[in-house]
Design a protein around this motif. Sequence first.
Motif, PDB file in Angstrom:
ATOM      1  N   SER A 198      -4.697 -21.950  93.686  1.00  0.00           N
ATOM      2  CA  SER A 198      -4.919 -20.956  94.840  1.00  0.00           C
ATOM      3  C   SER A 198      -5.832 -21.604  96.131  1.00  0.00           C
ATOM      4  O   SER A 198      -5.370 -21.613  97.077  1.00  0.00           O
ATOM      5  CB  SER A 198      -5.737 -19.579  94.401  1.00  0.00           C
ATOM      6  N   ILE A 199      -6.973 -22.470  95.688  1.00  0.00           N
ATOM      7  CA  ILE A 199      -7.579 -22.992  96.892  1.00  0.00           C
ATOM      8  C   ILE A 199      -7.126 -24.073  97.220  1.00  0.00           C
ATOM      9  O   ILE A 199      -7.224 -24.382  98.777  1.00  0.00           O
ATOM     10  CB  ILE A 199      -9.326 -23.079  96.491  1.00  0.00           C
ATOM     11  N   THR A 200      -6.299 -25.025  96.327  1.00  0.00           N
ATOM     12  CA  THR A 200      -5.653 -25.798  96.697  1.00  0.00           C
ATOM     13  C   THR A 200      -4.543 -25.536  97.870  1.00  0.00           C
ATOM     14  O   THR A 200      -4.202 -26.254  98.754  1.00  0.00           O
ATOM     15  CB  THR A 200      -5.073 -26.762  95.727  1.00  0.00           C
ATOM     16  N   PHE A 201      -3.639 -24.565  97.335  1.00  0.00           N
ATOM     17  CA  PHE A 201      -2.797 -23.880  98.403  1.00  0.00           C
ATOM     18  C   PHE A 201      -3.185 -23.475  99.819  1.00  0.00           C
ATOM     19  O   PHE A 201      -2.530 -23.930 100.709  1.00  0.00           O
ATOM     20  CB  PHE A 201      -2.034 -22.930  97.504  1.00  0.00           C
ATOM     21  N   LEU A 202      -4.481 -23.043  99.607  1.00  0.00           N
ATOM     22  CA  LEU A 202      -4.970 -22.636 101.108  1.00  0.00           C
ATOM     23  C   LEU A 202      -5.522 -23.960 101.655  1.00  0.00           C
ATOM     24  O   LEU A 202      -5.880 -23.583 102.927  1.00  0.00           O
ATOM     25  CB  LEU A 202      -6.158 -21.593 100.734  1.00  0.00           C
ATOM     26  N   GLY A 203      -5.579 -24.955 101.057  1.00  0.00           N
ATOM     27  CA  GLY A 203      -5.904 -26.261 101.899  1.00  0.00           C
ATOM     28  C   GLY A 203      -7.518 -26.497 101.632  1.00  0.00           C
ATOM     29  O   GLY A 203      -8.158 -27.346 102.532  1.00  0.00           O
ATOM     30  N   PHE A 204      -8.171 -25.746 100.725  1.00  0.00           N
ATOM     31  CA  PHE A 204      -9.546 -26.170 100.550  1.00  0.00           C
ATOM     32  C   PHE A 204      -9.827 -26.679  99.152  1.00  0.00           C
ATOM     33  O   PHE A 204     -11.092 -26.561  98.742  1.00  0.00           O
ATOM     34  CB  PHE A 204     -10.516 -24.671 100.554  1.00  0.00           C
TER      35      PHE A 204
END
Length: 264
Positions: A198-204
């Motif tokens: 999820s956070i990789t998908f959001l760029g973080f």
Amino acid sequence: MGLFGASVLFLLLVAVFGYVWQDAASVTDFSRKNLPPCAGYLFGTDWMGRDMFVRTVAGLSMSIRLGLLTAAVSAVIAFLLGLSAAVLGRAVDGLVTLLIDLVMGIPHMLLLILISFACGKGFWGVTLGIALTHWASLARLIRGEVFQLRESPYIRIAGKLGKSRAYLAFHHMAPNLLPQFITGLILMFPHAILHEASITFLGFGLSPEEPAIGIILSESMKYLAMGKWWLALFPGLLLTAVVLMFHYAGQTICRMAAPGSVHE
């Protein structure tokens, strides 16, 4: 047990083959770009000619390894804090309770993003973010169990005999807390994998150069409107399958280790 064995075997194959294919997942060949699924490329290829099957398995392997690491660290934190809160006096208990309430009171994903961003994102940023945000519920459970154990006759007798708090904690209480520890550890795996994606998908999260499942899904969003449906469909389905298998395998192990500890 047949489904359990198949789930464990599938997860092991994904983890091992994905690790072996880490370099192959980044190999580009523009002569084969944007190919739909076929016999040669089961999941098709992307806009850079990368094999999406290899890339997806490599990304899931990274997610599995990161999930195992973060779940283990988080479970150990929960175990130590929950144990110390109940045996080191009111001051420590109050501090640990405050930390638990603080972590559980902040929106989970927001806290995870803040920690990951503050640590520079990347592998270690994601690892610290997940490890430092998943321990609170298990710590509260262990703390409650320790308070109950503390009232047991054999704990009281050992205390009257002059045994120290540390001795009571690690020789008498800790062995009785292993079922709760194992249950919490195993059931953290799927949550850790989903939050990493999820956070990789959001760029973080992980670096864009890594063949991470969150990056694959994030990049595929740009091409869905162009009809490149396979770029998101197969990675998303495989991620869902891995999470469900982890959940099923975890619950099965928990039932074998501590019957009645897992509630449907």
